[in-house]
Motif scaffolding. Structure first.
Motif, mmCIF file in Angstrom:
data_model
loop_
_atom_site.group_PDB
_atom_site.id
_atom_site.type_symbol
_atom_site.label_atom_id
_atom_site.label_comp_id
_atom_site.label_asym_id
_atom_site.label_seq_id
_atom_site.Cartn_x
_atom_site.Cartn_y
_atom_site.Cartn_z
ATOM 1 N N SER A 118 26.456 43.547 42.601
ATOM 2 C CA SER A 118 27.707 43.071 42.008
ATOM 3 C C SER A 118 28.837 44.015 42.391
ATOM 4 C CB SER A 118 27.588 42.978 40.482
ATOM 5 O OG SER A 118 27.294 44.248 39.919
ATOM 6 N N TRP A 119 30.079 43.481 42.347
ATOM 7 C CA TRP A 119 31.209 44.192 42.929
ATOM 8 C C TRP A 119 32.357 44.353 41.954
ATOM 9 C CZ3 TRP A 119 29.037 45.879 47.094
ATOM 10 C CH2 TRP A 119 28.069 45.105 47.718
ATOM 11 N N CYS A 120 33.126 45.393 42.169
ATOM 12 C CA CYS A 120 34.369 45.626 41.431
ATOM 13 C C CYS A 120 35.529 45.400 42.386
ATOM 14 C CB CYS A 120 34.402 47.055 40.880
ATOM 15 S SG CYS A 120 35.976 47.521 40.112
ATOM 16 N N GLY A 121 36.475 44.526 41.999
ATOM 17 C CA GLY A 121 37.651 44.258 42.806
ATOM 18 C C GLY A 121 38.823 45.118 42.388
ATOM 19 N N LEU A 122 39.923 44.962 43.100
ATOM 20 C CA LEU A 122 41.138 45.705 42.795
ATOM 21 C C LEU A 122 42.202 44.769 42.257
ATOM 22 C CD1 LEU A 122 41.459 48.172 45.788
ATOM 23 C CD2 LEU A 122 41.130 48.774 43.400
ATOM 24 N N PHE A 123 42.929 45.234 41.270
ATOM 25 C CA PHE A 123 44.011 44.482 40.663
ATOM 26 C C PHE A 123 45.303 44.935 41.323
ATOM 27 C CE2 PHE A 123 43.576 42.116 36.544
ATOM 28 C CZ PHE A 123 44.725 41.360 36.704
ATOM 29 N N GLY A 124 45.921 44.078 42.130
ATOM 30 C CA GLY A 124 47.166 44.418 42.795
ATOM 31 C C GLY A 124 48.364 43.787 42.133
ATOM 32 N N LYS A 125 49.391 43.510 42.938
ATOM 33 C CA LYS A 125 50.611 42.908 42.401
ATOM 34 C C LYS A 125 50.418 41.434 42.089
ATOM 35 C CE LYS A 125 53.701 46.112 44.811
ATOM 36 N NZ LYS A 125 54.801 46.261 45.796
ATOM 37 N N THR A 126 49.405 40.812 42.708
ATOM 38 C CA THR A 126 49.132 39.400 42.467
ATOM 39 C C THR A 126 47.844 39.277 41.673
ATOM 40 O OG1 THR A 126 47.940 39.240 44.564
ATOM 41 C CG2 THR A 126 50.298 38.725 44.589
ATOM 42 N N PRO A 127 47.635 38.143 40.997
ATOM 43 C CA PRO A 127 46.394 37.949 40.246
ATOM 44 C C PRO A 127 45.186 38.096 41.153
ATOM 45 C CG PRO A 127 47.989 36.259 39.681
ATOM 46 C CD PRO A 127 48.558 37.011 40.843
ATOM 47 N N PRO A 128 44.088 38.607 40.625
ATOM 48 C CA PRO A 128 42.904 38.835 41.454
ATOM 49 C C PRO A 128 42.324 37.535 41.977
ATOM 50 C CG PRO A 128 42.368 39.109 39.131
ATOM 51 C CD PRO A 128 43.857 38.968 39.215
ATOM 52 N N SER A 129 41.836 37.574 43.216
ATOM 53 C CA SER A 129 41.163 36.412 43.779
ATOM 54 C C SER A 129 39.670 36.532 43.506
ATOM 55 C CB SER A 129 41.411 36.340 45.287
ATOM 56 O OG SER A 129 40.947 37.525 45.916
ATOM 57 N N GLY A 130 38.992 35.393 43.464
ATOM 58 C CA GLY A 130 37.564 35.422 43.197
ATOM 59 C C GLY A 130 37.295 35.783 41.752
ATOM 60 N N SER A 131 36.064 36.136 41.483
ATOM 61 C CA SER A 131 35.680 36.499 40.125
ATOM 62 C C SER A 131 34.618 37.575 40.191
ATOM 63 C CB SER A 131 35.165 35.270 39.363
ATOM 64 O OG SER A 131 34.809 35.621 38.044
ATOM 65 N N TYR A 132 35.045 38.817 40.027
ATOM 66 C CA TYR A 132 34.129 39.942 39.981
ATOM 67 C C TYR A 132 33.858 40.314 38.519
ATOM 68 C CZ TYR A 132 35.365 40.659 44.924
ATOM 69 O OH TYR A 132 35.569 40.512 46.267
ATOM 70 N N PRO A 133 32.740 40.972 38.251
ATOM 71 C CA PRO A 133 32.477 41.404 36.870
ATOM 72 C C PRO A 133 33.409 42.516 36.398
ATOM 73 C CG PRO A 133 30.766 42.191 38.343
ATOM 74 C CD PRO A 133 31.602 41.236 39.140
ATOM 75 N N ALA A 134 34.033 43.234 37.350
ATOM 76 C CA ALA A 134 34.923 44.340 36.986
ATOM 77 C C ALA A 134 36.075 44.408 37.980
ATOM 78 C CB ALA A 134 34.165 45.665 36.965
ATOM 79 N N TYR A 135 37.224 44.882 37.494
ATOM 80 C CA TYR A 135 38.404 45.097 38.336
ATOM 81 C C TYR A 135 38.988 46.460 38.000
ATOM 82 C CZ TYR A 135 38.340 40.167 39.615
ATOM 83 O OH TYR A 135 37.970 38.933 40.099
ATOM 84 N N LYS A 136 39.504 47.120 39.044
ATOM 85 C CA LYS A 136 40.162 48.413 38.851
ATOM 86 C C LYS A 136 41.666 48.240 38.982
ATOM 87 C CE LYS A 136 38.676 52.372 40.581
ATOM 88 N NZ LYS A 136 38.416 53.549 41.471
ATOM 89 N N VAL A 137 42.408 48.964 38.141
ATOM 90 C CA VAL A 137 43.860 48.978 38.234
ATOM 91 C C VAL A 137 44.328 50.425 38.117
ATOM 92 C CG1 VAL A 137 44.221 48.650 35.750
ATOM 93 C CG2 VAL A 137 46.001 47.964 37.352
ATOM 94 N N LYS A 138 45.319 50.779 38.934
ATOM 95 C CA LYS A 138 45.844 52.137 38.942
ATOM 96 C C LYS A 138 46.896 52.304 37.849
ATOM 97 C CE LYS A 138 43.714 53.717 42.690
ATOM 98 N NZ LYS A 138 42.829 54.903 42.700
ATOM 99 N N VAL A 139 46.839 53.417 37.144
ATOM 100 C CA VAL A 139 47.864 53.774 36.162
ATOM 101 C C VAL A 139 48.315 55.201 36.455
ATOM 102 C CG1 VAL A 139 46.906 52.224 34.412
ATOM 103 C CG2 VAL A 139 46.176 54.609 34.477
ATOM 104 N N GLY A 140 49.390 55.617 35.786
ATOM 105 C CA GLY A 140 49.925 56.950 36.031
ATOM 106 C C GLY A 140 50.859 57.005 37.225
#
Length: 333
Positions: free
Chosen positions: A111-133
């Motif tokens: 299973s995979w973790c996707g990245l949350f960018g400026k647009t809504p995430p594509s596909g459907s992963y069980p987890a997404y990462k987003v940068k803060v700070g």
């Protein structure tokens, strides 16, 4: 083994904005080992990220330039811990040359973790990462509601500060994550590296003060750092980027001795060569950890070509042809 190497420069589709500044070009070194008897070849990749604690590309290049044209396994084993990306690249090239099944691994069940960018995430992963700070805290806190609304049903978020928060900011973020997890249990999977590695005592206190799990990344880039933090008593999650850890053979041995380790594996934004080696190691090791987690290789949007997850669907022959094509593209003068 006959040794060859070449440097590469690979532009991002859009410069990445991190707490270390804008990152426009991914640089690294491709390596190739050739068995003089069989003609078999193994490709590897040295993909440093010096601001995370690895060597620089220039240091890796200088090391490669002083190596002999014929390499032995003993010489690879002697690569110092100060050159972790170099050790990973040459070790994996050696394994790929020696192990006929290296390119034939079946990773389809991971299973995979996707990245949350400026647009809504594509596909459907069980987890997404987003940068803060990166932006002012108040602005990012307001964005969190939008991120949660866009999250596919059943998915969770990983927040990553790259060590860029103040202690006060980290407490505010973690308190907010605790409130979210009270309403939606597990919605925030973990908070990654809220403070710099130098503030390890504060990171430890935060891990006791708040319910949201804290994962260390910049604190444990190389294997020696990971071992030191673990042996000092850290009980939380440790993020492993195989391309930066050094010897994955040594990491495997350490994990066998300490099966309670909670590891989260992640890409270092390599070409398909380094990505495949990282995926093979992550797929092999994550099942042996205390809490197998989604692997952080959903990074295809960063480059014009070379989504690492397409490697999963290829045959061994197709993977070999792709690696050769990557080598030929970057080794041409």
């Amino acid at each position: 083994m006959r040794f060859a190497f070449c440097r590469y420069r690979r532009p991002f589709r859009q410069p990445l904005r991190t707490r270390y500044g804008l990152w426009s070009i991914r640089e690294g070194i491709l390596v190739r080992l050739t068995d003089a008897e069989t003609g078999g070849q193994g490709y590897g990749e040295i993909a440093p990220i010096p601001w995370l604690g690895s060597e620089t590309v220039e240091e890796a290049l200088a090391f490669c330039q002083q190596l002999p044209p014929e390499l032995s396994e003993a010489e690879i084993e002697k690569i110092p811990a100060t050159l972790p990306a170099t050790r990973f690249g040459l070790e994996c090239a050696w394994l790929a040359c020696r192990d006929p099944g290296w390119l034939a691994r079946d990773l389809s069940g991971l299973s995979w973790c996707g990245l949350f960018g400026k647009t809504p995430p594509s596909g459907s992963y069980p987890a997404y990462k987003v940068k803060v700070g990166v932006e002012p805290l108040e602005q990012e806190v307001k964005k969190l509601e939008s991120w949660l609304e866009q999250l596919p049903a059943g998915s969770c978020l990983r927040l990553d500060a790259n060590g860029g928060l103040s202690l006060e900011g980290a407490r505010r973020w973690l308190a907010l994550c605790d409130r979210i997890n009270q309403e939606w249990p597990g919605k925030i999977e973990f908070f990654e590296q809220p403070l710099p590695p130098a503030q390890h005592a504060d990171l430890s206190r935060l891990s006791w003060e708040f319910q949201t799990p804290i994962a260390l990344d910049e604190s444990v880039v190389g294997l020696e750092q990971l071992q030191a933090v673990h042996q000092a008593g850290w009980k939380g999650i440790l993020v492993v980027k195989p391309s930066l850890v050094g010897s994955c053979l040594a990491l495997r041995d350490y994990l066998r001795q300490h099966p309670s380790l909670d590891l989260a594996f992640s890409s270092a934004l390599e070409t398909p060569i380094g990505a495949w080696h990282g995926l093979v190691w992550a797929g092999s090791l994550q099942a042996k950890t205390a809490h197998p987690r989604a692997l952080g290789w959903g990074v295809g949007e960063f480059f014009q070509e070379g989504d690492p997850l397409t490697l999963i669907t290829l045959s061994a022959q197709e993977r070999a042809a792709l690696m050769q094509a990557v080598w030929e593209r970057h080794s041409q003068p």
